[in-house]
Design an enzyme around this catalytic site. Sequence first.
Site, PDB file in Angstrom:
ATOM      1  N   ASN A  24       0.875  -1.168   0.000  1.00 36.29           N
ATOM      2  CA  ASN A  24       0.000   0.000   0.000  1.00 36.29           C
ATOM      3  C   ASN A  24       0.912   1.217   0.000  1.00 36.29           C
ATOM      4  OD1 ASN A  24      -1.789   2.086   0.465  1.00 36.29           O
ATOM      5  ND2 ASN A  24      -2.804   1.126   2.202  1.00 36.29           N
ATOM      6  N   ARG A 108      -2.552  -2.121  -3.541  1.00 39.42           N
ATOM      7  CA  ARG A 108      -3.746  -1.299  -3.376  1.00 39.42           C
ATOM      8  C   ARG A 108      -3.643  -0.133  -4.350  1.00 39.42           C
ATOM      9  NH1 ARG A 108      -4.999   3.514   0.714  1.00 39.42           N
ATOM     10  NH2 ARG A 108      -7.236   3.717   0.357  1.00 39.42           N
ATOM     11  N   HIS A 197     -12.651   2.985  -0.305  1.00 40.64           N
ATOM     12  CA  HIS A 197     -12.637   1.987   0.784  1.00 40.64           C
ATOM     13  C   HIS A 197     -13.322   0.686   0.357  1.00 40.64           C
ATOM     14  CE1 HIS A 197     -12.558   5.608   3.777  1.00 40.64           C
ATOM     15  NE2 HIS A 197     -11.325   5.210   3.508  1.00 40.64           N
ATOM     16  N   ARG A 258     -11.494  16.031   6.606  1.00 46.02           N
ATOM     17  CA  ARG A 258     -12.282  16.355   5.412  1.00 46.02           C
ATOM     18  C   ARG A 258     -13.698  16.746   5.799  1.00 46.02           C
ATOM     19  NH1 ARG A 258     -10.738  10.715   2.816  1.00 46.02           N
ATOM     20  NH2 ARG A 258      -8.494  11.008   2.568  1.00 46.02           N
ATOM     21  N   GLU A 401      -8.244  -5.026   5.228  1.00 47.01           N
ATOM     22  CA  GLU A 401      -8.067  -4.703   3.815  1.00 47.01           C
ATOM     23  C   GLU A 401      -6.878  -5.443   3.211  1.00 47.01           C
ATOM     24  OE1 GLU A 401      -9.186  -0.321   2.953  1.00 47.01           O
ATOM     25  OE2 GLU A 401      -8.652  -0.352   5.073  1.00 47.01           O
TER      26      GLU A 401
END
Length: 422
Positions: A24, A108, A197, A258, A401
């Site tokens: 990742n 990823r 996601h 965010r 993940e």
Amino acid sequence: MTNPAPDHESTAAPVEPHRVLVLNSGSSSVKYQLLDMRDRSRLASGLVERIGEETSRLVHTPLTGGGEPRERTGRIADHDAALKAAAEELTADGLGLDSPELAAIGHRVVHGGLRFTAPTVITDEVLKEIERLVPVAPLHNPANITGIRTAQALRPDLPQVAVFDTAFHTTMPEAAARYAIDVETADAHRIRRYGFHGTSHAYVSRKTAELLGKAPEDVNVIVLHLGNGASASAVAGGRCVETSMGLTPLEGLVMGTRSGDIDPAVTFHLKRVAGMSADEIDVLLNKRSGLVGLCGDNDMREIRRRIDEGDEQAALAFDIYIHRLKKYIGAYAAVLGRVDAVAFTAGVGENSAPVREAAIAGLEEFGLAVDAGLNAVWSGEPRLISPEYARVAVAVVPTDEELEIADQTFALVAPDAVRVDN
């Protein structure tokens, strides 16, 4: 005259590759895990952070044999140096990247657009398409591409597989994916809702069905992935039909830094009235908004501590965060028609009992409730926190993940391999 000793190496059975390295690659970091896909166990994991700085840091953790974490500090110039350093640490554990047991490297990749709806072996053409998507993922895809190229240079003979954050959401109907803007403009510039996601939403929705003792195709789940980045999804029978993030990861829930949903005209207002540039507004909405913009903290533990001490600003930030969560739960209940479970996951979702309690409070008419005792117990295992009488299950399902990426990668490169779930 004696016979020569048998050549054991020449008669040994060939090694079936069964390991997957998951990478990742972020803009200044690389996370990695090495997994044995025969039993889906982890062999090692690591993080290289602050790449390009004088204070670069690598932490490598062997996960078999009781090994202790190892740390090295000092400048790591670029992703090439970072991956080579990680490879050295793996080699020190007897897990080198030159091992014939390594079947593939799974990457990823944040944005796959509409073309990539499943894990994909990376070719020159695939890499070019990932590059073409940089304008809609300028913070993420460039770093993913750097990681891919570096890994290809280290093992050019090995399958490299891209697993896309957006892929799980490509099943959304057009009514959910389209923005209500001029179609020609939208199509010319690839403007639509993609969602992110996806590996987490796929994994958690499937694990939630398993927790309920049902097949994924028989379960409707609302998944709440609540970390520093946060997103919700409505999953009907194993297929995503709605998600909160859009063209970029900015849309949707209140996040650590965010804003989530906001009137688009706010950007015009800031430009006209405050004289802010597009780049300044981008930084404001992505890095200086959300919880940190509301109260100065994006760590939910610190926010809850401040609330306990009577801090009104922290309490307001928490209330705004929960209000947005409730809106999405209600909206997705309407989209699904029937909800079998609501699943909390990721750092905040898995660890913050107050967030889970507050998000579900007042939704009894929807069939939702949380058992205070069950909610207060921490566990690293998937579990139900709703009382037996609740019509809709409420679950906490730790996401994984990396395992999802490894599973998808190995299924693609070794579809006939025998695996045993651990």
